[in-house]
Motif scaffolding. Sequence first.
Motif, PDB file in Angstrom:
ATOM      1  N   LEU A  61       9.633  -6.336  15.942  1.00  0.00           N
ATOM      2  CA  LEU A  61       8.802  -5.151  15.736  1.00  0.00           C
ATOM      3  C   LEU A  61       9.345  -4.300  14.595  1.00  0.00           C
ATOM      4  CD1 LEU A  61       6.416  -3.431  16.528  1.00  0.00           C
ATOM      5  CD2 LEU A  61       7.830  -2.359  18.311  1.00  0.00           C
ATOM      6  N   SER A  62      10.654  -4.116  14.533  1.00  0.00           N
ATOM      7  CA  SER A  62      11.218  -3.326  13.429  1.00  0.00           C
ATOM      8  C   SER A  62      10.972  -4.014  12.087  1.00  0.00           C
ATOM      9  CB  SER A  62      12.714  -3.087  13.644  1.00  0.00           C
ATOM     10  OG  SER A  62      13.449  -4.285  13.594  1.00  0.00           O
ATOM     11  N   GLU A  63      11.027  -5.344  12.067  1.00  0.00           N
ATOM     12  CA  GLU A  63      10.749  -6.073  10.827  1.00  0.00           C
ATOM     13  C   GLU A  63       9.283  -5.944  10.425  1.00  0.00           C
ATOM     14  OE1 GLU A  63      12.065  -9.973  11.770  1.00  0.00           O
ATOM     15  OE2 GLU A  63      14.203  -9.417  11.780  1.00  0.00           O
ATOM     16  N   ALA A  64       8.395  -5.940  11.412  1.00  0.00           N
ATOM     17  CA  ALA A  64       6.969  -5.769  11.121  1.00  0.00           C
ATOM     18  C   ALA A  64       6.698  -4.388  10.539  1.00  0.00           C
ATOM     19  CB  ALA A  64       6.150  -5.977  12.394  1.00  0.00           C
ATOM     20  N   THR A  66       8.861  -2.528   8.926  1.00  0.00           N
ATOM     21  CA  THR A  66       9.452  -2.496   7.580  1.00  0.00           C
ATOM     22  C   THR A  66       8.545  -3.190   6.569  1.00  0.00           C
ATOM     23  OG1 THR A  66      11.695  -2.476   8.506  1.00  0.00           O
ATOM     24  CG2 THR A  66      11.455  -3.180   6.202  1.00  0.00           C
ATOM     25  N   GLY A  67       7.954  -4.298   6.974  1.00  0.00           N
ATOM     26  CA  GLY A  67       7.136  -5.067   6.040  1.00  0.00           C
ATOM     27  C   GLY A  67       5.755  -4.505   5.790  1.00  0.00           C
ATOM     28  N   THR A  68       5.186  -3.843   6.783  1.00  0.00           N
ATOM     29  CA  THR A  68       3.786  -3.402   6.660  1.00  0.00           C
ATOM     30  C   THR A  68       3.607  -1.889   6.658  1.00  0.00           C
ATOM     31  OG1 THR A  68       3.424  -3.399   9.064  1.00  0.00           O
ATOM     32  CG2 THR A  68       3.066  -5.476   7.887  1.00  0.00           C
ATOM     33  N   ARG A  69       4.673  -1.133   7.030  1.00  0.00           N
ATOM     34  CA  ARG A  69       4.617   0.328   7.211  1.00  0.00           C
ATOM     35  C   ARG A  69       3.606   0.699   8.295  1.00  0.00           C
ATOM     36  NH1 ARG A  69       9.092   1.151   6.363  1.00  0.00           N
ATOM     37  NH2 ARG A  69       8.651   3.363   6.654  1.00  0.00           N
ATOM     38  N   ILE A  70       3.427  -0.188   9.270  1.00  0.00           N
ATOM     39  CA  ILE A  70       2.546   0.055  10.414  1.00  0.00           C
ATOM     40  C   ILE A  70       3.263  -0.451  11.663  1.00  0.00           C
ATOM     41  CG2 ILE A  70       0.413  -0.742  11.553  1.00  0.00           C
ATOM     42  CD1 ILE A  70      -0.928  -0.723   8.836  1.00  0.00           C
ATOM     43  N   ASN A  71       3.119   0.291  12.773  1.00  0.00           N
ATOM     44  CA  ASN A  71       3.611  -0.190  14.058  1.00  0.00           C
ATOM     45  C   ASN A  71       2.452  -0.931  14.733  1.00  0.00           C
ATOM     46  OD1 ASN A  71       4.392  -0.540  16.765  1.00  0.00           O
ATOM     47  ND2 ASN A  71       5.620   1.324  16.764  1.00  0.00           N
ATOM     48  N   TYR A  74       1.824  -0.354  18.756  1.00  0.00           N
ATOM     49  CA  TYR A  74       1.615   0.932  19.417  1.00  0.00           C
ATOM     50  C   TYR A  74       0.749   1.919  18.631  1.00  0.00           C
ATOM     51  CZ  TYR A  74       5.233  -0.731  22.572  1.00  0.00           C
ATOM     52  OH  TYR A  74       5.940  -1.484  23.478  1.00  0.00           O
ATOM     53  N   LEU A  75       0.921   1.986  17.307  1.00  0.00           N
ATOM     54  CA  LEU A  75       0.109   2.913  16.518  1.00  0.00           C
ATOM     55  C   LEU A  75      -0.410   2.216  15.266  1.00  0.00           C
ATOM     56  CD1 LEU A  75       1.912   6.399  16.593  1.00  0.00           C
ATOM     57  CD2 LEU A  75      -0.258   5.784  17.655  1.00  0.00           C
ATOM     58  N   PRO A  76      -1.230   1.201  15.422  1.00  0.00           N
ATOM     59  CA  PRO A  76      -1.711   0.463  14.242  1.00  0.00           C
ATOM     60  C   PRO A  76      -2.644   1.288  13.358  1.00  0.00           C
ATOM     61  CG  PRO A  76      -2.866  -0.262  16.212  1.00  0.00           C
ATOM     62  CD  PRO A  76      -1.761   0.635  16.679  1.00  0.00           C
ATOM     63  N   ASP A  81       5.345   6.748   7.048  1.00  0.00           N
ATOM     64  CA  ASP A  81       5.983   7.322   5.865  1.00  0.00           C
ATOM     65  C   ASP A  81       7.123   6.431   5.377  1.00  0.00           C
ATOM     66  OD1 ASP A  81       7.883   9.219   4.355  1.00  0.00           O
ATOM     67  OD2 ASP A  81       6.123  10.488   4.699  1.00  0.00           O
ATOM     68  N   GLU A  82       7.300   6.387   4.070  1.00  0.00           N
ATOM     69  CA  GLU A  82       8.368   5.568   3.488  1.00  0.00           C
ATOM     70  C   GLU A  82       9.763   6.071   3.859  1.00  0.00           C
ATOM     71  OE1 GLU A  82       8.184   2.747   1.878  1.00  0.00           O
ATOM     72  OE2 GLU A  82       5.995   2.655   1.832  1.00  0.00           O
ATOM     73  N   ALA A  83       9.853   7.335   4.301  1.00  0.00           N
ATOM     74  CA  ALA A  83      11.152   7.901   4.673  1.00  0.00           C
ATOM     75  C   ALA A  83      11.652   7.386   6.016  1.00  0.00           C
ATOM     76  CB  ALA A  83      11.068   9.424   4.714  1.00  0.00           C
ATOM     77  N   ILE A  84      10.838   6.593   6.709  1.00  0.00           N
ATOM     78  CA  ILE A  84      11.217   6.077   8.021  1.00  0.00           C
ATOM     79  C   ILE A  84      11.848   4.695   7.872  1.00  0.00           C
ATOM     80  CG2 ILE A  84      10.382   5.354  10.283  1.00  0.00           C
ATOM     81  CD1 ILE A  84       8.071   7.361   9.920  1.00  0.00           C
ATOM     82  N   LEU A  85      13.100   4.582   8.288  1.00  0.00           N
ATOM     83  CA  LEU A  85      13.791   3.299   8.304  1.00  0.00           C
ATOM     84  C   LEU A  85      13.699   2.730   9.713  1.00  0.00           C
ATOM     85  CD1 LEU A  85      15.793   1.112   7.236  1.00  0.00           C
ATOM     86  CD2 LEU A  85      17.640   2.645   7.975  1.00  0.00           C
ATOM     87  N   ALA A  86      13.025   1.598   9.873  1.00  0.00           N
ATOM     88  CA  ALA A  86      12.908   0.948  11.180  1.00  0.00           C
ATOM     89  C   ALA A  86      14.024  -0.077  11.328  1.00  0.00           C
ATOM     90  CB  ALA A  86      11.550   0.274  11.317  1.00  0.00           C
TER      91      ALA A  86
END
Length: 381
Positions: A61-64, A66-71, A74-76, A81-86
Motif C-alpha cells: 500500500l505504501s508503494e502504491a 508513492t507511485g500514484t499519489r493516491i491511497n 481507502y481514499l481513491p 500532496d507531494e509533501a507526504i512520504l508514504a
Amino acid sequence: MDGQNIDSPDPVAASTFEKQLHAVPYGVITVLGMGSWGTALAMVAARAGRDVRLWGRRAALSEAITGTRINPDYLPQVALDEAILATSDLTEALSGTEAVLIVTPSPTLRDVCAAIRPHLPTGIPIALCCKGIERGTGLLLSEVVSEELPGHPVGALSGPTFALETALGHPTAATIAFPFTYKNRLDPAQSPAARLAVSMSSAAFRPYISDDPVGVEIGGAVKNVIAIACGMMTGAGFAENTRAALITRGTDEMKFLAEALGGRRETVTGLSGAGDLTLTCSSMTSRNMSLGVQLGKGVAREECFDGRPVVVEGEVNAVSVVDLARRIGVQMPICEAVHTVLHEGADLVTTFSDLWARPIESEPRTLTMELFHPTTTTQVS
C-alpha cells in the motif's frame, strides 16, 4: 472625518492583535495509520506546510501511494500532496519527527506503541486520533499510551470530521487537547496543544485548543455507541424526534462519564462531543449509524454491509464503555441498550421500548426526582 486620521490602525484591532500568541509549528509530523482518517490527516498536515510521513504496515500500500499519489484502498478520490512520504518502515517514518499522530484502530494501540518505542525519542508529543476505551482494562487510550510510552506528552485530536470531506479540503474544525503542565500555563503558546494546532491549521482546517483530553476522549468513544442507537431507531422506522432525543440524552451520558473520570462537562458540549455526536448520528457515511440502520431493519449482523467484515468502532466501544460505566457506577441507559442488543442477543424493539418506559426523571441536575412511568409494561409500536 472630524480630524481622525483614516490611515491610523484601529486601536481595538491593534490591541487584540497584540494579545495574540505566536506558537512555533512542528516541522515534521508522522501519521501512523494509512486508513482513510490517517490519510486525511496527512493531507491536512501537508496543506499546512508540514513535512509529513504516513506509515502503514503494508508495504504494497505504501508503494502504491508513492507511485500514484493516491491511497487506492481507502481514499481513491483524493490526490495526495507531494509533501507526504508514504512508508512501511518505522525507522524512516519516525526519524527526525517532531510530533506523532496515532490513527491505527484502537484495539491495536498497545502493539503499535510497542513497535514504535525503539524509534521514538523521549519528549515527542503523541496525539491520539483513534477513539475508544481499552476493552478489559477500562483505560482511556491516552492512559494506554502513557503506560507503554512514558516520557511523552499524550493528547487527542477529535471532532466532527468525516475523512473524505476533510481530505478534499471542505471547511472542518476539530479539538486538539493535551494536559497543560505548570510550564505550559506560564507559556501556553509553546504547549503541545497550541503547537500542534498551529501545525495543522490551514484555510480549510481549523483546530481549537483544549486542556481536557479526558473529556475529548470520552466524547469520541461514546458518540459511536449513541450513533448505533440512532441508526437502530431510524432503521426501525422512527424519525427526527427520536433521533433528537437520543442525541440530547446521549450527550448527557457522555457528560456523566467524562465528569466521573475527571473531565469537564463543558468539553462534551464542544466539537469533540456534541459536534462529533451530531455528525455521526446524522449521516449514513458513518459506519456506526449505518450498522444501526441495518440492524433496525432486521438485517442479521453477519449480513450487514453485504456480508463484508467491516470494523465498526461503536460495536467494540459498546462493550468497553458499558463495562467502565458499570465499574464506576455511572448510569448510561442508551449505551446499555445498544450493548444488550449487540452483545447479549436482546430483541431490539423490546429493548428500546424498555428504554423509553424507564422511570420519569428530571432533566436539570438541580432537581433530583424519579417518577414511575405509566407505560412501563408497554412497547413502542
